[in-house]
Write a protein that holds these residues in place. Sequence first.
Motif, short mmCIF file in Angstrom:
data_model
loop_
_atom_site.label_atom_id
_atom_site.label_comp_id
_atom_site.label_asym_id
_atom_site.label_seq_id
_atom_site.Cartn_x
_atom_site.Cartn_y
_atom_site.Cartn_z
N ARG A 213 1.93 7.46 -6.40
CA ARG A 213 0.83 8.31 -6.87
C ARG A 213 0.89 9.71 -6.27
O ARG A 213 0.11 10.58 -6.67
N LEU A 214 1.79 9.93 -5.32
CA LEU A 214 1.86 11.25 -4.68
C LEU A 214 2.41 12.29 -5.66
O LEU A 214 3.19 11.97 -6.55
N LEU B 103 0.26 7.54 4.46
CA LEU B 103 -0.82 6.99 3.64
C LEU B 103 -1.96 7.99 3.43
O LEU B 103 -2.70 7.90 2.44
N ASP B 104 -2.07 8.95 4.34
CA ASP B 104 -3.14 9.93 4.24
C ASP B 104 -2.76 11.17 3.43
O ASP B 104 -3.58 12.07 3.27
N ARG B 105 -1.50 11.21 2.94
CA ARG B 105 -1.13 12.36 2.10
C ARG B 105 -2.02 12.35 0.86
O ARG B 105 -2.15 11.31 0.20
N GLN C 74 0.83 -1.21 0.00
CA GLN C 74 0.00 0.00 0.00
C GLN C 74 0.86 1.25 0.00
O GLN C 74 0.57 2.22 -0.72
N LEU C 75 1.90 1.26 0.81
CA LEU C 75 2.79 2.43 0.88
C LEU C 75 3.48 2.65 -0.46
O LEU C 75 3.56 3.79 -0.95
N THR D 249 2.52 1.69 -3.44
CA THR D 249 1.52 2.14 -4.42
C THR D 249 1.18 3.60 -4.20
O THR D 249 1.11 4.40 -5.15
N HIS D 250 0.96 3.96 -2.94
CA HIS D 250 0.55 5.33 -2.62
C HIS D 250 1.67 6.33 -2.94
O HIS D 250 1.40 7.41 -3.49
N VAL E 13 -3.56 12.42 -2.74
CA VAL E 13 -3.12 12.22 -4.12
C VAL E 13 -3.80 13.30 -4.95
O VAL E 13 -4.95 13.15 -5.37
N LYS F 6 -4.99 12.89 -9.85
CA LYS F 6 -5.59 11.57 -10.02
C LYS F 6 -6.73 11.66 -11.01
O LYS F 6 -7.18 12.75 -11.39
#
Length: 588
Positions: free
Chosen positions: A114-115, A327-329, A107-108, A110-111, A331, A334
């Motif tokens: 995308r940041l 994780l809450d930063r 998850q990290l 992937t995230h 995106v 998108k």
Amino acid sequence: MKGASVETGKAFDWEVTRRIGGYLKPYKKNIVISLIGMALAVLSTVAGPPIIGLAVDEGLKQNNFGVVIWASAGYLVLQAAGFVGLRLQIYIMAVAGQGIIQTLRDQLFTHIQRLPLAFFSTYETGRIIARIIGDVNVLREAISFAVIGALRDMFIVLGMIVTMLLLDPALTVVSIAVVVLLSVLANYWRIYARKAYIKVRETNADVNAELAENINGIRVVKAYSREKYNLNRFKNQINRSHLDANLEATRVASLFFPSIDLVGGIATGTLIYIGGTMVLNRDISVGNLITFVLYVEQFFFPIRQIAMRYNTFQATMAAGEKIFWLLDRPVEIKDSDNAVPLPPIEGHIQFEDVSLSYSKDDYEALTHVDLDVPAGSTVALVGHTGAGKTSMVKLLSRFYDPSGGRVLVDGYNIQEVTLDSLRSQMGVVLQQPFLFAGTIMDNIRYGRLDATDDQIIEAAKAVGAHEFIVALENGYQTEVAEGGVSLSVGQRQLLSFARALLADPRILILDEATSSIDTRTEQVIQQALKRLLKGRTSFVIAHRLSTITSADIIVVMDHGKVIEVGSHHELLQRKGAYYHLYSMTYAA
């Protein structure tokens, strides 16, 4: 970004706990099996001493060998059950812990991909790595061992106290006094260990950040002879702070654990004295006294473990906050809910009243830009540093969204099409090309995974890279170190050209892409570009005269605004901004 620290030192945070618990949902079966194993381990520990006491009172004192045999057999069975239970508990929860950290890291990763680019300009690489490696490992430790382990230790203490109360309330009071004293010591640990261990994690992140920065910038470090200065800074500040933090944590631990052992010794001696007196007065049996002594000695291990688990829980809360903060930063760039795939494009680009600010309080990097680029045109963006050239191509690639206006590709607003369908039809070559660990062939194939070896070789030939590649020891199978440090800047740039051209983009962006290439290499590239970029829309940011003068459209920018547009000859005839810029810079 040092200001992004979220260490709070909380021993419990409901929100972090809730989110960690969410990762445990797929492992309910593991938890149930682990709890069964925990129960066996608790039973083994709590029931062991009374069985020994029974063997003494009913076996040895009564000269009943049968009781001794049955007690011994029962004790061995209990210990075997405890072994199986503890083994189940540790193994089953370790499996769950490993599965959860794999999920978290996926998850990290992937995230993070995308940041927005703005995030990476303010948050150090070393800290990101610390989140994915170090902090996720802290969660694994808590999930695999600490949670069920803490429950086991608490039930062991509770079970021993209840059993002692049933055997003799008076001696139990003495034993509970020991528990109270141990709790006071554990509270001391809580107060002083909290800050110490948080500091350890903070300084560890500083070390990671410093190492990543120096390794990534090793060429600049060497070029400016900064080795000694950087060593002194790392040795006397960064690493020294990490050492001091660890020494402080060690000092707290070195005081706490010996104190527990000392209290244990005093408690055991006191219990033997009081209990021995009671045995002589026939108030309790020898077996019960032995049971109490064994319990008191066993008190220290679970209580010491609980204190250590407390530190683990503190680290877990801090690590969890950091992980979930990342994780809450948001995106920011998108696909919109109604985004549609962009069909194969011709390459007609339009900037309509486009403005761009990189942050709410930042100045405008672009101000009311209007530009119409016909499909297949080559556009040269010129202007002084900070004029807005790179901002234009960042918007076109949709690395950022405009704060005003819109960018169209073949009439499609790029904010209303999917990112994959847009970027898959674009190629980008940067001033500082990045090569990944792997073979040269893998690096060229990076933007088009289905390309054949022959297509890769053709792309390399087209940009003039084939000659130097085949001269390498293993040719196209030569392993490239991360970043391509084993190749020259010009060679890396040629490979990045081959990578972009192999992807067969309809839109090509060259951001200072020829600035690091020698004149002879550039001549090879220019010939390749003339042949291969025909029919493609290309945006070129360059200082090389040949690239600028051959462009179909030259866009002159100043302070985020387009001030002139035209061909090389048209702009020279106007004798405006381009004429003066050309006379001072390019003609020189």
